[in-house]
Design a protein around this motif. Structure first.
Motif: not given
Length: 330
Positions: A302-308, A293-298
């Motif tokens: 950054k640390d939350v995305v890396e954790k997921e 999901n591009q909205d989530f990535l935007n």
């Protein structure tokens, strides 16, 4: 002592010190006390008539070489951390060495063969000098234990000289070999746990490696695998043989097989593993959907995305391992 230890080990960072944080010091104080009791209850030598420096390194077994090397490395690091006023780092090193390396590994091995005089000498030497190393952080507990040690001249611990790191005991090779053994034994323990094998049940175990050096290390230390893995028969193979109804694990290029036989209910375990695969697969689908999901990535930090992303990779690896396990159940 417990309060002081807990406050120091949690210092240097802004965090909420919960009730559980204070249990660190209490649990460590209990660990020191229990380890001391174990050694003193089983000591048959007179420490006043023995000198660790009279023992030649080649006379020691691998765990003893490793613990002596590890202690002096830890002592050197702790000394440097204290001199640099990094007291939290010093305590972390002390805790890791005394609890994990000395108690959870060395004493677990030694208590199976405490009649070995050299093992007694090494265990007592590590205890005595660890008390000196821990004393600045836990003066009361260590002083009390020190008073029970069989000293010829019972001067207080607070008046003892700080121990000196000795290069003669440095043995990186022993550390690497013992580390390899520890990784394999941990894998065997995890396989036992994953397949609900009762702690009291002895198992057969097959270890395969195409690496001659690794095979030699395993062959030279079979008794430690048997003691710490509760293994009845350990079979070492250079050629891998596939066996059905086995728990299989691979670590450091070495495969471990445990025939499940009558140890577990095969059908029940198949159903349990299949349910785990299904549960993890649903979580993977959800994570993949979120990460695409591009909205989530935007919007997400950054640390939350890396954790997921890390969580997704971990789940995918776990599912792969579970599928291998299911395959090995036939």
């Amino acid at each position: 002592d417990a309060l002081r230890f807990s406050l120091i080990i949690n210092s240097g960072q802004d965090l909420f010190i919960s009730k559980e944080k204070f249990e660190i010091g209490r649990n460590f104080a209990n660990k020191i006390w229990n380890a001391s009791r174990l050694i003193l209850m089983n000591l048959t030598i007179d420490p006043n008539k023995t000198d660790i420096n009279e023992i030649k390194a080649e006379e020691l077994d691998l765990p003893s070489k490793h613990i002596l090397s590890s202690f002096h490395e830890t002592l050197s690091n702790v000394e440097k951390a204290i001199n640099d006023f990094r007291f939290s780092e010093a305590e972390v090193g002390i805790n890791a060495f005394f609890w994990a390396t000395f108690c959870d590994w060395y004493l677990e091995i030694v208590k199976n063969d405490f009649s070995n005089k050299n093992s007694q000498k090494v265990a007592y030497y590590i205890l005595e000098n660890s008390l000196k190393m821990i004393h600045p952080f836990m003066p009361f507990v260590t002083e009390e234990i020190w008073s029970h040690l069989p000293h010829k001249t019972p001067a207080p611990l607070s008046l003892q000289d700080w121990p000196k790191p000795e290069k003669r005991w440095s043995d990186p090779n022993a550390g690497q070999q013992f580390g390899f053994i520890a990784i394999l034994i941990n894998k065997i323990r995890h396989l036992r746990s994953d397949w609900n094998i009762k702690p009291q049940d002895q198992i057969d175990c097959y270890i395969h490696s195409s690496n001659d050096e690794n095979l030699k290390i395993i062959e030279d230390n079979v008794k430690y695998f048997k003691w710490l893995g509760n293994i009845e028969n350990l079979n070492i193979e250079k050629t891998f043989t596939h066996r059905e109804n086995t728990a299989l694990g691979v670590v450091e290029g070495t495969s471990i097989s445990i025939p499940l036989g009558n140890l577990v209910d095969i059908k029940k375990e198949k159903d349990r593993v299949a349910a785990q695969i299904n549960e993890h697969s649903k979580l993977i689908d959800g994570l993949q959907s979120r990460l695409s999901n591009q909205d989530f990535l935007n919007k997400a930090p950054k640390d939350v995305v890396e954790k997921e992303q890390f969580r997704l990779q971990s789940l995918q690896l776990k599912v792969k391992e579970l599928n291998e396990s299911l395959k090995n159940l036939g």
